[in-house]
Design an enzyme around this catalytic site. Structure first.
Site, short mmCIF file in Angstrom:
data_model
loop_
_atom_site.label_atom_id
_atom_site.label_comp_id
_atom_site.label_asym_id
_atom_site.label_seq_id
_atom_site.Cartn_x
_atom_site.Cartn_y
_atom_site.Cartn_z
N SER A 57 -10.29 10.03 -3.76
CA SER A 57 -10.61 9.15 -2.64
C SER A 57 -11.93 9.56 -1.99
CB SER A 57 -9.49 9.18 -1.59
OG SER A 57 -8.29 8.66 -2.11
N SER A 68 -6.79 -2.35 1.46
CA SER A 68 -6.96 -2.15 0.02
C SER A 68 -7.47 -3.40 -0.70
CB SER A 68 -5.63 -1.69 -0.63
OG SER A 68 -5.29 -0.42 -0.18
N GLU A 73 0.81 -1.22 0.00
CA GLU A 73 0.00 0.00 0.00
C GLU A 73 0.85 1.27 0.00
OE1 GLU A 73 -3.90 -0.24 2.29
OE2 GLU A 73 -2.67 -1.69 3.38
#
Length: 332
Positions: free
Chosen positions: A307, A167, A15
C-alpha cells in the site's frame, strides 16, 4: 505493563477483504514487547475476536471489552483499520467516543464529512495553491434528471463515482454522452454508498497519493509522495488490487518546488479538516498548468505491505512498526 490494542478490522462493505489484509500487516509490524494486540472483527452479524486457538469471543458492546473465559480484557486504545463503513464514515468513532476509548484515526465529524466527497471539496475549495475540478453533486431526488443536469453544467470527459464510496468501487470514466446513464446507474447503485453521485470534469495530468500524520510529539509529518501510473483507463478497483496493472513510484519524481507546494497544501487540508492520525491525500498535477488538483482524502488508508502509506514510510526512512507505534502513542 503492555498496552492493550484493539486492532479493529472487517466492516459492512466490499472493502472488508482489504481491511483484513491491512490489519494482518499492521499486526505483523507492531512490537509485541510493547503491545498486546487483539484483532477485532466488526461485521453485520457480530463483533468478535478469535484467539490463536481459533476460539471466538464476542465483544461486549456496552464497553468494548472481551470476556475470555472469565478474564475481562479492557483495551487502552483502538487501532482502526476498517475501510468503508462503519470505520471510515464516523459511526465507529462516535461509539468509541461515547465509551471513552481513544483511537488512532480522525474523529466522528471529520470521518463522516470526508466520506462525502462533494462536501469535502466544498470546504477545501479556497485553499491557496490548490484547485478542484468542476463538479455536480447528485442526490437520489435528481436521478431522473441526472443526465440533463450533468450535460448542462460540465464538459466531457467525466469521472462518475459514488459520493461516499471507496476503493474506486462504482466509478466510471465517461467519454461520450451515451455512456453517461449507465455510469450514473452504476454509481447510484453501488452498495452502502448513500445513493449520492459525484460527477467531475476530467483533469489531464499525473496522479499522486501522499500521506501525512501527526506523531507522538504533536508534529505534522508529510511523507514522500507516490506517483501512480496505470495501464487501465484510470486508477480503478482492479488497478489498485491486481498486481501488474499499475506502476507506483515512491518517492515520486517531483521538483523541489512541487514537493514543497504539495506539502503546504496537504498540511492545510489536514488542519482545515481537523484530521488526526494518518491520512492520505490523492491529487493530480495538471499537465499544461502544473496546478495541484485535489481528488480526495482517505482517512483510513490501506496498510498492506504494497500500500501507498507503508511504501512512503519506508521511503521516509522509517520502519512500519515504529510508524504504527507513533500513531498509537499519539492517540494515547
Amino acid at each position: 505493563m503492555k498496552t492493550k490494542v484493539a486492532l479493529i478490522t472487517g466492516g459492512y462493505t466490499g472493502e472488508a477483504e482489504v481491511s483484513f489484509k491491512s490489519a494482518a500487516f499492521v499486526q505483523s509490524q507492531l512490537d509485541t514487547d510493547k503491545y498486546d494486540v487483539y484483532p477485532i472483527t466488526i461485521g453485520l452479524d457480530a463483533w468478535f475476536h478469535v484467539n490463536e486457538n481459533g476460539i471466538r469471543y464476542k465483544v461486549n458492546k456496552e464497553d468494548f471489552t472481551l470476556d475470555m473465559d472469565g478474564h475481562i480484557v479492557k483495551f487502552d486504545v483502538a487501532f482502526i483499520i476498517l475501510h468503508g463503513s462503519p470505520g471510515e464514515d464516523g459511526r465507529l468513532q462516535g461509539y468509541l467516543d461515547m465509551i471513552g476509548l481513544p483511537y488512532t484515526s480522525c474523529g466522528t465529524l471529520t470521518s463522516a464529512l470526508t466520506m462525502n466527497k462533494g462536501y469535502t471539496k466544498a470546504i477545501l475549495a479556497d485553499i491557496p495553491e490548490m484547485s478542484v475540478a468542476n463538479s455536480v453533486l447528485l442526490f437520489e431526488n435528481h436521478r431522473a434528471e441526472a443526465v440533463n443536469l450533468v450535460r448542462e453544467k460540465l464538459q466531457l470527459p467525466y469521472f462518475v463515482k459514488p459520493n461516499a464510496g471507496g476503493s474506486s468501487i462504482g466509478m466510471s470514466k465517461v467519454k461520450a454522452f451515451d455512456e453517461l446513464q449507465e455510469a450514473l446507474d452504476k454509481a447510484y447503485d453501488a452498495e452502502n454508498t448513500g445513493k449520492q453521485v459525484l460527477v467531475e470534469e476530467f483533469v489531464s495530468g499525473r496522479e499522486f497519493s501522499q500521506g501525512i500524520f501527526r506523531n507522538a510529539a504533536g508534529e505534522l509529518v508529510v511523507l514522500p509522495a507516490t506517483e501512480v501510473r496505470t495501464t487501465r483507463e484510470f486508477f480503478d478497483f482492479e488497478a489498485k488490487y491486481i498486481p501488474g496493472l499499475t506502476e507506483e513510484i515512491t518517492p515520486a519524481d517531483l521538483t523541489t518546488e512541487q514537493q514543497e507546494r504539495a506539502a503546504r497544501i496537504i498540511q492545510e487540508i489536514y488542519i482545515r479538516l481537523n484530521c488526526k492520525g494518518m491520512v492520505r491525500v490523492d491529487f493530480f498535477l495538471e499537465n499544461d498548468t502544473d496546478k495541484f488538483y485535489f481528488i480526495e482524502i482517505n482517512t483510513i488508508p490501506g496498510q498492506t505491505a504494497q500500500s501507498f502509506i507503508p511504501q512512503q514510510v519506508r521511503a521516509f526512512g522509517m520502519k512500519e512498526g515504529d510508524f504504527y507505534s507513533e500513531l498509537i502513542e499519539a492517540a494515547l
